[in-house]
Design a protein around this motif. Structure first.
Motif, PDB file in Angstrom:
ATOM      1  N   GLY A 141      -4.672   5.447   2.976  1.00  0.00           N
ATOM      2  CA  GLY A 141      -5.644   6.434   3.438  1.00  0.00           C
ATOM      3  C   GLY A 141      -5.628   7.706   2.612  1.00  0.00           C
ATOM      4  O   GLY A 141      -6.391   8.642   2.882  1.00  0.00           O
ATOM      5  N   ARG A 142      -4.775   7.758   1.597  1.00  0.00           N
ATOM      6  CA  ARG A 142      -4.646   8.969   0.774  1.00  0.00           C
ATOM      7  C   ARG A 142      -5.014   8.711  -0.687  1.00  0.00           C
ATOM      8  O   ARG A 142      -4.922   9.609  -1.514  1.00  0.00           O
ATOM      9  CB  ARG A 142      -3.210   9.497   0.827  1.00  0.00           C
ATOM     10  CG  ARG A 142      -2.716   9.819   2.215  1.00  0.00           C
ATOM     11  CD  ARG A 142      -1.308  10.418   2.176  1.00  0.00           C
ATOM     12  NE  ARG A 142      -0.363   9.546   1.489  1.00  0.00           N
ATOM     13  CZ  ARG A 142       0.274   8.533   2.057  1.00  0.00           C
ATOM     14  NH1 ARG A 142       0.058   8.249   3.332  1.00  0.00           N
ATOM     15  NH2 ARG A 142       1.131   7.786   1.359  1.00  0.00           N
ATOM     16  N   ASP A 143      -5.391   7.454  -0.993  1.00  0.00           N
ATOM     17  CA  ASP A 143      -5.681   7.097  -2.380  1.00  0.00           C
ATOM     18  C   ASP A 143      -7.149   6.723  -2.546  1.00  0.00           C
ATOM     19  O   ASP A 143      -7.728   6.034  -1.706  1.00  0.00           O
ATOM     20  CB  ASP A 143      -4.812   5.918  -2.826  1.00  0.00           C
ATOM     21  CG  ASP A 143      -3.348   6.304  -2.979  1.00  0.00           C
ATOM     22  OD1 ASP A 143      -3.079   7.292  -3.684  1.00  0.00           O
ATOM     23  OD2 ASP A 143      -2.483   5.628  -2.384  1.00  0.00           O
ATOM     24  N   ARG A 144      -7.721   7.189  -3.637  1.00  0.00           N
ATOM     25  CA  ARG A 144      -9.078   6.795  -4.037  1.00  0.00           C
ATOM     26  C   ARG A 144      -8.928   5.846  -5.228  1.00  0.00           C
ATOM     27  O   ARG A 144      -8.248   6.174  -6.210  1.00  0.00           O
ATOM     28  CB  ARG A 144      -9.895   8.020  -4.424  1.00  0.00           C
ATOM     29  CG  ARG A 144     -11.261   7.703  -5.045  1.00  0.00           C
ATOM     30  CD  ARG A 144     -12.083   8.967  -5.248  1.00  0.00           C
ATOM     31  NE  ARG A 144     -12.364   9.574  -3.957  1.00  0.00           N
ATOM     32  CZ  ARG A 144     -11.925  10.785  -3.578  1.00  0.00           C
ATOM     33  NH1 ARG A 144     -11.184  11.514  -4.413  1.00  0.00           N
ATOM     34  NH2 ARG A 144     -12.214  11.248  -2.387  1.00  0.00           N
ATOM     35  N   VAL A 145      -9.553   4.696  -5.170  1.00  0.00           N
ATOM     36  CA  VAL A 145      -9.370   3.675  -6.204  1.00  0.00           C
ATOM     37  C   VAL A 145     -10.601   3.611  -7.105  1.00  0.00           C
ATOM     38  O   VAL A 145     -11.739   3.476  -6.630  1.00  0.00           O
ATOM     39  CB  VAL A 145      -9.114   2.288  -5.585  1.00  0.00           C
ATOM     40  CG1 VAL A 145      -8.976   1.228  -6.676  1.00  0.00           C
ATOM     41  CG2 VAL A 145      -7.861   2.312  -4.705  1.00  0.00           C
ATOM     42  N   ILE A 146     -10.367   3.722  -8.406  1.00  0.00           N
ATOM     43  CA  ILE A 146     -11.379   3.396  -9.410  1.00  0.00           C
ATOM     44  C   ILE A 146     -10.966   2.048 -10.005  1.00  0.00           C
ATOM     45  O   ILE A 146      -9.928   1.941 -10.663  1.00  0.00           O
ATOM     46  CB  ILE A 146     -11.458   4.451 -10.530  1.00  0.00           C
ATOM     47  CG1 ILE A 146     -11.809   5.827  -9.972  1.00  0.00           C
ATOM     48  CG2 ILE A 146     -12.491   4.022 -11.586  1.00  0.00           C
ATOM     49  CD1 ILE A 146     -11.764   6.921 -11.033  1.00  0.00           C
TER      50      ILE A 146
END
Length: 403
Positions: free
Chosen positions: A243-248
């Motif tokens: 819930g704290r990571d944004r994935v590219i």
């Protein structure tokens, strides 16, 4: 089964013919706009014999080539009409479509070429290598510890441009009868001096932005470095769960070409990110299959990469990096390469990748990465690599012109 295979093959052939006809029509409209002016005598060309699926190998050289072409007239020679159309639409250099060897002979005879550059090891390179007058220079399309980087094919070229000390040591230790001192020139990584604008702005919040950029599955056992089918879905699920990571997610353009398992794994990762974005629109997860590579180096805070050129480009940023361990025992891993120093994640620990990324950002790890950057790329102060590239190209061209 055989009948079904033949039917698919027939459909593919019909599609290829139709694509080629459309490309030929488009080329007729583009060629006059992008042609080399009659008054210009070319000094250098880049030879690209591949179809559009491999244009990622050329794209990273657009800006360095444009810088060289500011002082030395240069163009790109391509052998397929589809690539000619794509290059004419996006490459800053003039594009020449040489369908036959006779076309190449005409081009060479009409110009005082001093250098021909190559970005890959296509077997059709030998149709250009036969010409004695220009110097032939292998550029490759990225620094890495892949076995490909020490291919005996390098002996076919007059020069190989290398990134730094690591490449020099690799060639010295692995190639027999290759004079590294006289046949290589160090240029660093000029792509590091190119700024790329992101296609879309990412949300400005406190999430950690993680780039996952697996390589493709390879076309032979020694090149099976990709983590996509072995680690991919598990790692992405673990990152989404924080819930704290944004994935590219940035897959290799050739993903799934040689092995359909990797195409299926790609589809699963895409679906995971779509579902997560639907559940939490503020997360800003991104599947990136269209934009040019480069902006991700600035936009992301951490990276998960396989043993590939992406890992080395990311290494130069100095930010947190975790390497995947190849699941295949056939993949060659250099015991003296970055995998011996940087944190790695095996298939059975794929779910631990969020914690490994956090650990990779520690002070000791940063110092290790700084040492590796110097070993692989030398001076990476802004502008240094680009200047070394132009100087090396001009040195080769001047030497060949004098001869």
């Amino acid at each position: 089964m055989r009948l079904s295979h033949d039917a698919r093959r027939a459909v593919d052939l019909v599609r290829q013919v139709a694509d080629r006809r459309r490309a030929a029509h488009a080329w007729r409209g583009l060629a006059s706009e992008r042609a080399v002016p009659d008054r210009v005598t070319l000094e250098a060309v880049v030879y690209f014999a591949d179809p559009p699926v491999n244009l990622y190998q050329m794209r990273q050289w657009y800006e360095p080539l444009r810088r060289l072409a500011e002082q030395h007239p240069a163009a790109v020679i391509t052998r397929t009409i589809e690539s000619a159309v794509a290059l004419a639409r996006e490459c800053p250099l003039p594009v020449i479509h040489a369908h036959s060897v006779a076309d190449i002979e005409t081009l060479v005879d009409a110009n005082d070429l001093t250098a021909v550059f190559y970005v890959n090891q296509n077997t059709r390179n030998f149709q250009m290598l036969r010409f004695r007058r220009p110097a032939h220079v292998f550029l490759s399309h990225g620094e890495s510890d892949k076995d490909y980087m020490a291919s005996n094919q390098l002996k076919a070229y007059d020069y190989t441009f290398i990134a730094g000390d690591a490449a020099r040591a690799r060639l010295t230790g692995k190639l027999v009868g290759f004079d590294v001192e006289t046949r290589t020139l160090e240029i660093g990584r000029p792509q590091l001096d190119v700024h790329h604008e992101p296609p879309l702005p990412l949300p400005d919040d406190d999430r950690r932005v993680v780039l996952y950029a697996p390589t493709w599955e390879g076309d032979r056992p020694s090149m099976t470095y990709s983590s996509l089918a072995s680690h991919g879905t598990t790692m992405v699920r673990a990152l989404l769960a924080t819930g704290r990571d944004r994935v590219i997610y940035r897959p290799h353009p050739r993903t799934g070409i040689a092995d359909p398992r990797f195409r299926r794994a790609h589809d699963q990762v895409v679906q995971l990110l779509r579902d997560a974005s639907h559940a939490d629109p503020e997360a800003g997860h991104l599947v990136d299959t269209e934009s040019a590579f480069g902006w991700q180096l600035d936009a992301a805070d951490a990276c998960i990469a396989d043993i590939s050129a992406v890992a080395f480009d990311w290494l130069a940023t100095g930010k947190a990096l975790v390497l995947t361990e190849p699941a295949s025992p056939d993949a060659h891993t250099d015991g003296d390469g970055i995998a011996a120093t940087l944190p790695t994640v095996a298939q059975d620990r794929a779910a631990d990748v969020p914690m490994l990324l956090t650990d990779a950002d520690g002070e000791e790890r940063r110092a290790e990465r700084a040492r590796l950057v110097h070993h692989y790329f030398g001076d990476t102060t802004p502008g240094a690599s680009m200047a070394r590239w132009v100087a090396a190209a001009e040195q080769v061209m001047a030497e060949r012109a004098a001869l």
